[in-house]
Design an enzyme around this catalytic site. Structure first.
Site, PDB file in Angstrom:
ATOM      1  N   ARG A 109      24.049  32.674  18.376  1.00  0.00           N
ATOM      2  CA  ARG A 109      23.923  33.597  17.639  1.00  0.00           C
ATOM      3  C   ARG A 109      22.512  34.668  17.151  1.00  0.00           C
ATOM      4  NH1 ARG A 109      28.019  29.719  15.775  1.00  0.00           N
ATOM      5  NH2 ARG A 109      30.075  31.147  15.766  1.00  0.00           N
ATOM      6  N   ASP A 138      28.911  32.674  22.695  1.00  0.00           N
ATOM      7  CA  ASP A 138      30.139  32.750  21.784  1.00  0.00           C
ATOM      8  C   ASP A 138      30.439  34.345  21.883  1.00  0.00           C
ATOM      9  OD1 ASP A 138      30.945  32.509  18.626  1.00  0.00           O
ATOM     10  OD2 ASP A 138      29.970  30.503  19.231  1.00  0.00           O
ATOM     11  N   HIS A 209      35.584  32.150  21.039  1.00  0.00           N
ATOM     12  CA  HIS A 209      34.681  32.539  20.598  1.00  0.00           C
ATOM     13  C   HIS A 209      33.878  32.842  21.969  1.00  0.00           C
ATOM     14  CE1 HIS A 209      33.543  30.481  17.157  1.00  0.00           C
ATOM     15  NE2 HIS A 209      34.229  29.941  17.752  1.00  0.00           N
ATOM     16  N   ASP A 275      37.286  25.188  20.531  1.00  0.00           N
ATOM     17  CA  ASP A 275      36.948  25.431  18.737  1.00  0.00           C
ATOM     18  C   ASP A 275      37.518  26.291  18.369  1.00  0.00           C
ATOM     19  OD1 ASP A 275      34.636  26.016  19.836  1.00  0.00           O
ATOM     20  OD2 ASP A 275      34.199  26.556  18.102  1.00  0.00           O
ATOM     21  N   GLU A 276      37.990  26.941  17.210  1.00  0.00           N
ATOM     22  CA  GLU A 276      38.617  28.292  16.038  1.00  0.00           C
ATOM     23  C   GLU A 276      39.090  29.496  17.061  1.00  0.00           C
ATOM     24  OE1 GLU A 276      35.026  27.394  13.196  1.00  0.00           O
ATOM     25  OE2 GLU A 276      34.574  28.460  14.260  1.00  0.00           O
ATOM     26  N   TRP A 342      34.108  17.085  14.919  1.00  0.00           N
ATOM     27  CA  TRP A 342      33.732  18.098  14.433  1.00  0.00           C
ATOM     28  C   TRP A 342      34.542  18.353  12.930  1.00  0.00           C
ATOM     29  CZ3 TRP A 342      33.901  23.306  12.040  1.00  0.00           C
ATOM     30  CH2 TRP A 342      34.877  23.636  12.265  1.00  0.00           C
ATOM     31  N   ASP A 369      22.650  23.079   9.448  1.00  0.00           N
ATOM     32  CA  ASP A 369      22.985  24.426   8.592  1.00  0.00           C
ATOM     33  C   ASP A 369      23.169  24.187   7.088  1.00  0.00           C
ATOM     34  OD1 ASP A 369      25.170  23.904   9.895  1.00  0.00           O
ATOM     35  OD2 ASP A 369      25.733  25.837   9.952  1.00  0.00           O
ATOM     36  N   THR A 419      23.261  29.065  14.083  1.00  0.00           N
ATOM     37  CA  THR A 419      21.896  29.615  13.806  1.00  0.00           C
ATOM     38  C   THR A 419      22.308  30.861  12.899  1.00  0.00           C
ATOM     39  OG1 THR A 419      22.039  30.364  16.252  1.00  0.00           O
ATOM     40  CG2 THR A 419      20.720  28.399  15.294  1.00  0.00           C
ATOM     41  N   GLU A 420      23.749  31.203  13.055  1.00  0.00           N
ATOM     42  CA  GLU A 420      23.669  32.630  12.072  1.00  0.00           C
ATOM     43  C   GLU A 420      22.833  32.686  11.102  1.00  0.00           C
ATOM     44  OE1 GLU A 420      28.391  30.778  13.038  1.00  0.00           O
ATOM     45  OE2 GLU A 420      25.943  30.273  12.321  1.00  0.00           O
TER      46      GLU A 420
END
Length: 507
Positions: A109, A138, A209, A275-276, A342, A369, A419-420
């Site tokens: 990120r 990502d 991602h 993930d996602e 997670w 974060d 780290t967005e």
């Protein structure tokens, strides 16, 4: 000195009769096979120090304890004291609770230069943390050079602008952002870490991602349902629908990526994300639906499982082991895979009970974060509030596994820092520290149950010695009194979770 030495993480046993004296600088080390791996015994006397370790790593961790006993000069790049350090003459016997004591750093990120990564290896080693999990790819950036696919970094390593914060109002940093590590950069990082007994675990995220990769090579995406050639490296945050196509060509592409990754990273584990992964495009894709029918799969979840299983076998054939986020449980878990849990504890419990190794890192407990205190002073407020005490009371083995044979499947724990909104080293420092020191003690020391832990003693040791060590190391941590003026981010919107955190004892 009237109290026990202020060591972090706390050792298993410290014997000290109150006697102290100058440190001669003489350090004798040896490997003692009677000690467990990573265990050590440190003896400090007027004649110097002796460290016996169960292996080279144990000797190294003994040196880190001696470093704390020697005082702040041992944490500076050059000594400033003229007189020899006064140290307590002690015997310390110690061994870690968990084999995996980690920190995940998201460099996708926001890219961090190589020197910043090397610095973090030093910080981890000083706290007896032994795994650096690098999130290298990502939607917002691809950070590892792959020689056979140069556009991954020529295109995928750069985005034209960056969302600032979360929520409303929409704010943008219009400067391009990017960067990547060459293969030799990463070899240097791995070698530097190995000298400090830290293992670097690379993460190449798939099948979700992956927009940065698709922007570089549009044929990787679901071109039968969208114009993949029009995609750019993502400039916003959040989960997006652009995922890899479930084709043989994509498998061959990522095999090529992983061949080069294995050449750089010699460690056993390779993280493949998982993930996602939104499956809307697969539901609409004739190619994906044909693949489901061809393989005799039930649905899109099993299609993702098929991809994960493919890379599990592929890595196993090369002597490596796949680890992924707990979504890899959906549709059936690959036989040899390990799980990084997670989403609370549920997936980790299920994986452990099914005989899979688990690394516990629930976002409700150890996502760094997330904000460190309530109120509007925290920079870019996000997630749940995770105070220093919250992290100190985190327990990696949930009650439903404790006392059962499955508890041994929890091979460790780590804290994760996405780290967005941590755009540089100073912001990463602020989010990570001092909470990462608390995680280090949780991962290393054999602490009582969470509600029985002596947080007051931990806080005393932090105030008495450890904050000063972080100062000597140049860490821009969050002070107990709150953020300093330059650490605040006025005007940058955040996003807090509405639902309260569930208490640990319900896991």
């Amino acid at each position: 000195m009237t109290t026990e030495p202020n060591l972090i993480p706390r050792p298993s046993r410290i014997d000290w009769n109150g006697e102290s004296g100058p440190f001669t600088g003489d350090v004798r080390t040896r490997v003692d096979p009677s000690l467990a791996p990573e265990a050590y015994r440190l003896t400090v006397s007027s004649g110097g120090a002796e460290i016996a370790g169960g292996d080279d790593a144990g000797v190294f961790w003994g040196r880190q304890t001696l470093r704390q006993l020697r005082g702040l000069d041992a944490f500076r790049r050059a000594p400033i004291e003229r007189e020899p350090a006064t140290v307590p003459y002690v015997t310390v016997e110690d061994a870690p609770r968990f084999a995996w004591r980690g920190f995940m750093l998201d460099v996708a990120r926001h890219f961090l230069p190589k020197d910043d990564v090397l610095r973090y290896i030093d910080l981890l080693a000083a706290h007896k943390l032994n795994v650096l999990h690098l999130h290298l790819t990502d939607d917002q950036g691809w950070r590892v050079e792959i020689e056979r696919y140069p556009r991954l970094t020529e295109v995928g390593a750069w985005r034209r602008r960056t969302r600032m914060g979360w929520g409303e109002p929409l704010l943008w940093d219009e400067r391009p952002h990017g960067g990547f590590y060459t293969r030799d950069d990463l070899r240097e990082i791995v070698a530097y870490a190995a000298q400090r007994h830290v293992t670097v675990v690379p993460e190449i995220d798939l099948p979700g991602h992956s927009q940065a990769a698709i922007a570089a090579y549009p044929e990787l995406g679901n071109a039968d349902v969208l114009d993949t050639a029009s995609l750019e490296v993502m400039t916003d945050w959040g989960i997006n629908p652009n995922v890899l196509a479930p084709t043989e060509a994509v498998l061959r592409f990522y095999e090529g990526v992983l061949e080069e990754v294995l050449d750089i990273f010699p460690g056993r584990f390779v993280h493949i994300g998982g993930d996602e992964c939104r499956k809307d495009q697969w539901r609409a894709s004739p190619t994906a639906q044909a693949r489901i029918r061809e393989l005799g799969l039930k649905d899109e979840d099993e299609l993702q499982s098929w991809m994960i299983r493919h890379f599990d076998r592929w890595l196993a054939e090369r002597g490596r082991r796949l680890i992924g986020w707990d979504e890899i449980l959906e549709g059936g878990l690959a036989e040899g895979a390990a799980v990084m849990c997670w989403r609370w504890y549920r997936g980790g419990v299920a994986a452990a009970q099914a005989g899979h190794d688990v690394v516990m890192c629930p976002q409700q407990e150890v996502y760094l974060d997330h904000v460190q205190a309530p109120g509007d002073q925290e920079p870019v407020p996000f997630g749940w509030v995770h105070t220093l005490e919250d992290v100190y009371r985190f327990e990696p083995v949930p009650p439903s596994l404790a006392g059962t044979p499955h508890a041994a499947r929890v091979i460790g724990t780590q804290a994760n820092l996405w780290t967005e909104v941590a755009e540089n080293r100073a912001r990463v420092d602020y989010q990570a520290w001092p909470r990462l020191a608390a995680l280090a003690e949780v991962a290393w020391s054999r602490l009582p149950a969470p509600d029985e832990r002596d947080y007051d003693d931990f806080e005393r040791r932090m105030n008495a010695a450890h904050y000063a060590r972080l100062d000597a190391l140049g860490v821009d941590y969050r002070r107990p009194s709150g953020p300093r003026p330059w650490q605040q981010r006025p005007g940058i919107p955040g996003r807090m979770h509405n639902k309260p955190r569930r208490p640990w004892h319900t896991a």
